[in-house]
Enzyme design. Structure first.
Site, mmCIF file in Angstrom:
data_model
loop_
_atom_site.group_PDB
_atom_site.id
_atom_site.type_symbol
_atom_site.label_atom_id
_atom_site.label_comp_id
_atom_site.label_asym_id
_atom_site.label_seq_id
_atom_site.Cartn_x
_atom_site.Cartn_y
_atom_site.Cartn_z
ATOM 1 N N GLU A 50 0.838 -1.210 0.000
ATOM 2 C CA GLU A 50 0.000 0.000 0.000
ATOM 3 C C GLU A 50 0.868 1.254 0.000
ATOM 4 O O GLU A 50 0.755 2.109 0.890
ATOM 5 C CB GLU A 50 -0.987 -0.014 1.175
ATOM 6 C CG GLU A 50 -1.990 -1.139 1.047
ATOM 7 C CD GLU A 50 -3.207 -1.050 1.971
ATOM 8 O OE1 GLU A 50 -3.262 -0.162 2.841
ATOM 9 O OE2 GLU A 50 -4.111 -1.893 1.813
ATOM 10 N N GLU A 101 -4.857 -8.675 -0.548
ATOM 11 C CA GLU A 101 -5.628 -8.338 0.661
ATOM 12 C C GLU A 101 -7.066 -8.155 0.213
ATOM 13 O O GLU A 101 -7.368 -7.235 -0.558
ATOM 14 C CB GLU A 101 -5.114 -7.060 1.325
ATOM 15 C CG GLU A 101 -3.849 -7.262 2.109
ATOM 16 C CD GLU A 101 -3.464 -6.050 2.960
ATOM 17 O OE1 GLU A 101 -4.367 -5.333 3.440
ATOM 18 O OE2 GLU A 101 -2.246 -5.836 3.125
#
Ligand code: AHR
Length: 510
Positions: free
Chosen positions: A192, A314
């Site tokens: 991220e 994820e």
């Protein structure tokens, strides 16, 4: 007259409650393998995922092998976990791997700033993680630190783990008790990086990715499969930029997408929800189909031969934490709704197996959409666990083309496809069909033609329960679990399946 009207109303109600759909499975076709790595998991240093989940330490009264819980290893081996992503998540971009090697007593104690501000004593580090993967018989997927680390640090981690010769890092590994290098293929270059992994722009991260990736070396016959930090849900510009600037340097591009029923401020409860909230959850889960299609379209432009995998590493449901638990630990219950969500997502991944060759549900134990809960010496399997158990047969099987238009599940003026399906053929020629009926009110009858197959026998298992909110607790650990399925009939080449409302059915056809 009154009786006739009543009869008509009853017949109409029956017809609505038993919507019929037609499915064609091309059982003799299929070119794409459903990679077993779609069934991967993700475990972060967060709450009680690692500590208490896997790791209890060698001196614990809880049965363990070198500090790792035996019950958990047994349960995860049963669902054939193919790979495990670690150490994060946001934690990865603050993790300095050298803190987690050497004698445990000498490892630094630090604050887990992202997750609950608790002490991280580093007792679970590189050696413990790779031991866990060996015990699970799964491939490690390590996510390196780009956000607060250095190129040198990441490069040395690869050398420490995978180099066989004489070098400072390989020698250090040996000094720490591991003679032979480990094999590690999956390597994440940050997490991220548009957010907790450094708040970078796509352009800046693409350049950083190239730089870090160069120094992640292939030692001996260990070949790294480098996975770039990918987009947040529908950030198509991120994918476009990464593919344009760094597509040639990566083997995979990650994708993160969580299903949040309400909004990030008030996500909704894991166990107390009405049908409208359930509908919203499923509507938002179907978004994964669109995300994969659109990110893949961009990737196709730069990589028409589909060399680079799209890796949703994820995904899953994210609700409010259970009342009274640490908000930083992300502990949430797991109901039949979660199982339906997982089954739907896995069908979507299967059906895009040409581009999606790996995925990781967040997170294995005690965090977000878990497959296992632990409490002291107790352990239980969640409804989501049973979906992975049901879907095991799809791992490394050949994806079969299907023709299917689902009927609709309607609520409050909105509608979604009620039924999701994916089908595969395994190495023994058996066909497996996973069907999900998201409609909580109606059975669905699926008339299935298995084209090109001479099928003689059908067996199956199903997961359902009386209420969508049903879940397993330590007092009732088997409230929601799989049962043998009797609702499928084979006659004259047609497979007729009656899907109960809110159910997941896995069929095996021979
Ligand atoms: O899974 C929990 C967190 O969600 C991860 O640490 C992060 O990558 C994501 O935002």
């Amino acid at each position: 007259m009154k009786r006739t009207i009543l009869l008509l109303v009853a017949l109409l109600a029956l017809a609505t409650a038993r919507a019929q759909e037609r499915l064609v499975i091309h059982a003799d076709q299929g070119e794409v393998t459903i990679s077993k790595h779609i069934y991967g998991h993700f475990s972060e240093h967060l709450g009680h995922c690692i500590y208490g989940g896997y790791w209890v330490g060698e001196d614990s009264p809880i049965p363990n092998t070198r500090g790792i819980r035996d019950d958990v290893v047994r349960a995860l081996r049963e669902i054939r976990v193919p790979n495990l992503r670690w150490p994060g998540g946001c934690f990865a971009d603050e993790y300095h791997w050298m803190d987690g090697i050497g004698p445990r007593a000498g490892r630094p104690r630090m604050i887990n700033t992202h997750w609950g501000g608790v002490v991280e004593d580093n007792s679970f580090g590189t050696h413990e993680f790779l031991d866990l993967c060996e015990q699970l018989d799964c491939e490690p997927y390590i996510c390196g630190n780009v956000g607060s680390g250095t190129v040198e640090e990441m490069s040395k981690w690869v050398e420490y783990i995978t180099f066989d010769g004489e070098s400072p890092m390989a020698d250090l590994r040996r000094a720490n008790g591991r003679e032979a290098p480990w094999k590690v293929r999956f390597w994440g270059v940050g997490n991220e990086n548009w957010g907790c992994g450094g708040e970078m722009t796509a352009e800046f991260y693409a350049d950083q990715y190239r730089r870090y990736a160069v120094y992640c070396r292939n030692y001996g016959d260990n070949r790294l499969y480098k996975i770039a930090g990918g987009p947040n849900s529908g950030d198509y510009n991120w994918t476009e930029t990464l593919m344009r600037k760094a597509g040639g340097q990566m083997q995979g591009l990650s994708l993160h997408h969580y299903t949040v029923p309400k909004n990030w401020g008030d996500k909704g409860s894991a166990t107390r929800f009405d049908e409208a909230e359930y509908f919203a959850t499923m509507e938002k889960s179907w978004v994964m189909e669109e995300l994969i299609a659109r990110h893949s379209t961009i990737m196709d432009r730069y990589d028409p031969r589909k060399r680079v995998a799209l890796v949703p590493d994820e995904w899953g449901a994210w609700y409010n934490v259970e009342p009274g638990t640490n908000p930083g630990f992300l502990f949430q219950q797991n109901t039949l709704r979660d199982a339906l969500l997982a089954a739907l997502n896995l069908n979507i991944f299967n059906n895009h197996a040409d581009r999606v060759r790996m995925a990781n549900i967040a997170q294995t134990i005690n965090v977000l959409q878990s497959v296992i809960f632990t409490e002291g010496e107790k352990m239980l399997l969640t409804p989501t666990y049973w979906v992975y158990w049901l879907y095991r047969a799809h791992q490394d099987a050949t994806l079969l083309p299907v023709a299917f238009t689902s009927g609709r599940y309607r609520l409050g003026g909105r509608e979604i496809a009620a039924v999701s399906v994916s089908a595969s053929r395994d190495a023994d020629g058996k066909v497996h069909v996973s069907l999900v009926n998201l409609d909580p009110n109606n059975e669905r009858v699926i008339e299935t033609e298995l084209r090109g197959a001479n099928s003689k026998k059908v067996t199956g298992h199903a997961l359902t329960s009386a209420r969508l909110t049903d879940h397993n607790t330590f007092d009732h650990p088997d409230a929601v679990t799989v049962k043998e399925f009797k609702g499928a009939r084979l006659a004259k080449g047609t497979l007729s399946v009656t899907l109960p409302p809110k159910s997941i059915v896995m069929l095996e056809v021979e």
